[in-house]
Design a protein around this motif. Sequence first.
Motif, PDB file in Angstrom:
ATOM      1  N   PHE A 172       0.829  -1.198   0.000  1.00 43.62           N
ATOM      2  CA  PHE A 172       0.000   0.000   0.000  1.00 43.62           C
ATOM      3  C   PHE A 172       0.872   1.260   0.000  1.00 43.62           C
ATOM      4  CE2 PHE A 172      -2.638   2.962   2.745  1.00 43.62           C
ATOM      5  CZ  PHE A 172      -3.420   3.417   1.697  1.00 43.62           C
ATOM      6  N   TYR A 173       1.908   1.248   0.807  1.00 40.95           N
ATOM      7  CA  TYR A 173       2.765   2.421   0.887  1.00 40.95           C
ATOM      8  C   TYR A 173       3.677   2.563  -0.330  1.00 40.95           C
ATOM      9  CZ  TYR A 173       1.057   3.879   5.346  1.00 40.95           C
ATOM     10  OH  TYR A 173       0.237   4.348   6.331  1.00 40.95           O
ATOM     11  N   ARG A 178       5.799   5.582  -4.402  1.00 38.66           N
ATOM     12  CA  ARG A 178       6.387   5.411  -5.731  1.00 38.66           C
ATOM     13  C   ARG A 178       5.378   5.568  -6.858  1.00 38.66           C
ATOM     14  NH1 ARG A 178       8.916   1.762  -2.275  1.00 38.66           N
ATOM     15  NH2 ARG A 178      11.151   2.172  -2.050  1.00 38.66           N
ATOM     16  N   GLY A 179       4.108   5.670  -6.514  1.00 36.78           N
ATOM     17  CA  GLY A 179       3.086   5.824  -7.551  1.00 36.78           C
ATOM     18  C   GLY A 179       3.097   7.235  -8.117  1.00 36.78           C
ATOM     19  N   ARG A 238       2.749  13.619   7.262  1.00 36.75           N
ATOM     20  CA  ARG A 238       3.036  13.687   5.830  1.00 36.75           C
ATOM     21  C   ARG A 238       3.669  12.378   5.351  1.00 36.75           C
ATOM     22  NH1 ARG A 238       7.134  17.851   2.950  1.00 36.75           N
ATOM     23  NH2 ARG A 238       6.445  19.206   4.653  1.00 36.75           N
ATOM     24  N   LEU A 239       3.092  11.834   4.294  1.00 33.86           N
ATOM     25  CA  LEU A 239       3.637  10.637   3.655  1.00 33.86           C
ATOM     26  C   LEU A 239       4.385  10.990   2.371  1.00 33.86           C
ATOM     27  CD1 LEU A 239       0.575   8.259   4.058  1.00 33.86           C
ATOM     28  CD2 LEU A 239       2.678   8.230   5.378  1.00 33.86           C
ATOM     29  N   LYS A 240       3.917  12.033   1.685  1.00 36.89           N
ATOM     30  CA  LYS A 240       4.519  12.425   0.421  1.00 36.89           C
ATOM     31  C   LYS A 240       4.113  13.871   0.144  1.00 36.89           C
ATOM     32  CE  LYS A 240       4.800  10.719  -4.375  1.00 36.89           C
ATOM     33  NZ  LYS A 240       4.241   9.742  -5.333  1.00 36.89           N
ATOM     34  N   PRO A 241       5.005  14.721  -0.341  1.00 32.91           N
ATOM     35  CA  PRO A 241       6.409  14.458  -0.691  1.00 32.91           C
ATOM     36  C   PRO A 241       7.321  14.581   0.529  1.00 32.91           C
ATOM     37  CG  PRO A 241       5.869  16.719  -1.203  1.00 32.91           C
ATOM     38  CD  PRO A 241       4.599  16.100  -0.686  1.00 32.91           C
ATOM     39  N   LEU A 242       8.430  13.860   0.478  1.00 38.22           N
ATOM     40  CA  LEU A 242       9.437  13.917   1.538  1.00 38.22           C
ATOM     41  C   LEU A 242      10.736  14.525   1.029  1.00 38.22           C
ATOM     42  CD1 LEU A 242       8.876  10.400   3.159  1.00 38.22           C
ATOM     43  CD2 LEU A 242       7.819  12.587   3.763  1.00 38.22           C
ATOM     44  N   ALA A 403      14.232   4.549   0.707  1.00 38.15           N
ATOM     45  CA  ALA A 403      15.680   4.737   0.832  1.00 38.15           C
ATOM     46  C   ALA A 403      16.223   5.714  -0.198  1.00 38.15           C
ATOM     47  CB  ALA A 403      16.379   3.387   0.687  1.00 38.15           C
ATOM     48  N   GLU A 404      15.538   5.819  -1.345  1.00 38.88           N
ATOM     49  CA  GLU A 404      16.083   6.684  -2.393  1.00 38.88           C
ATOM     50  C   GLU A 404      15.886   8.173  -2.096  1.00 38.88           C
ATOM     51  OE1 GLU A 404      12.024   5.175  -3.956  1.00 38.88           O
ATOM     52  OE2 GLU A 404      13.744   4.396  -2.835  1.00 38.88           O
ATOM     53  N   ILE A 405      15.054   8.506  -1.114  1.00 35.24           N
ATOM     54  CA  ILE A 405      14.838   9.909  -0.777  1.00 35.24           C
ATOM     55  C   ILE A 405      15.885  10.318   0.258  1.00 35.24           C
ATOM     56  CG2 ILE A 405      13.244  11.584   0.211  1.00 35.24           C
ATOM     57  CD1 ILE A 405      10.958   9.983  -0.881  1.00 35.24           C
TER      58      ILE A 405
END
Length: 506
Positions: A172-173, A178-179, A238-242, A403-405
């Motif tokens: 879900f996350y 990434r969606g 906040r989940l997105k954007p980070l 991890a990529e953020i």
Amino acid sequence: MRRALASLATRLALLAAGLLGVAAPAFAIPQVVLVQNSGWMEPFYSDPGSAFKPLVTELVSSVVQPGDALVLAAFNQSLPGAPSPRALLSEQADAKTLHAHVQAALGGLQMARKPGAGKSGGAALADTDLGEAVNAALSQVLGGKPGLVWLVTNNRNSPNNDQATAARNREFYALIHRGAAIDKALAFPLRMPVKGAHYSANGLMVYVFAAGREGTRALDALLAAGRVQRVITEPPARLKPLDRDTVRLVPRRVEGAPGVSLAMDAGGRLRADVEPGATAPSTRIQWQLENTIYPYTIADASISARSMLAGENRPIELAHHEVKQLSPGRAEPLASTLQLPVAKLPGKWSMAALKSAGSAYVLPGQIELHLAGQRLVLSQAFRERMAALFPGDPLPEIFTPPAEIQASTAVLPLEVRVHFGSGPLLALIGGVLAALAAVGGAAWAYGRPRRVQLTVEDELRTVHTRPGATQPIYDKAGNQVARLKTTLFGHQLIDLREGAQVRLGP
């Protein structure tokens, strides 16, 4: 199952598309509200004291604006003969009827059961698929276009009664982080203790997903106007954007630059007010660096800053270049030296200054703060809150950023405002008026008729003339004996005939 879901999604899409085709205000944005009614939600429906439905009713009534296209749907997990999501209400919102319509649509909503189950078959209550519901809303109802999707859930993601909720939550996350369809995502964990015949629960989660830039702007506007806070007083996680706007700079003091002052306006823009005589090439600013990315602590990051002003891109000198253990909502001091575009500011006699007399000459720009090697960790206070609301739920681990953020950028809009007094403009206006008066006087003097006395052969004559005119003078016999030339400064006899008795004056 896929065919049933596709059929329902198509119906929802047609309903939403029909609403979007209706004339609506320019700010209207489609909103989809998904309400979970699977078996895990049993206590929220069966507890007589449950505030679940009233909460959803008040939230929808507050965030959906007149003219918005609204689709309210129940969701669980789609199965053949039992599609999910299922539309409860589709309409163009009207402020007079919205609350009553939502309340009526939710009033008859009950827990969903799997196909073929009897009314008493507790084990046959429907399962939950959060990702399926959100995907259907984004791709089918909104059709990939901008909008808002709200998801009201107890956070139990268990397709086919799968007990590996941690793995399902990760899926879900992944959709969220990434969606590409989701530009901004927030979560509101709420305390709502309920007890049913089969389960009990302590909390509820409300998510909101903004699709597209227009969706993000609409969500930001709802938050800025306090429309969400009217119903949900908890701060959003906040989940997105980070990777942007994780920190905020607030000016506290300006040093070493007489005639320069800083302040934040209501829109979050930094205004540097500069007096015309200020000539300092730089100014030292004491800031407060605030963490704005609840519920994350910035464990460590290296920071750098630049200013973009008057076409100049310059680095900002910082007193230190590291941030460590900055928890959400907290701030730490940060000193910097900001270069001022002195050479780009207009002089007080320039055309730009004269046009801005009595107001301000505005030079727009921005300050960019970059965090590299950014490492975010979930704050301990949030972990404890989530453990109390959702005991045994591994959700806090899923809040860990991808991890990529590892970097983020915060942009602070900046305006340099030079305040010019009216003195130079008034002086210029006075000078122009004086010049015009002088020119007018000269023109009047130049064009004014003159009377000149001449003596021709002992006869006194009066001649009428004007500056610039030259006229002949005749003797008594009618012979031209001279010419009279008149200028702005006097009169002159020219072309005198030899022996002629002509003179100026009596």
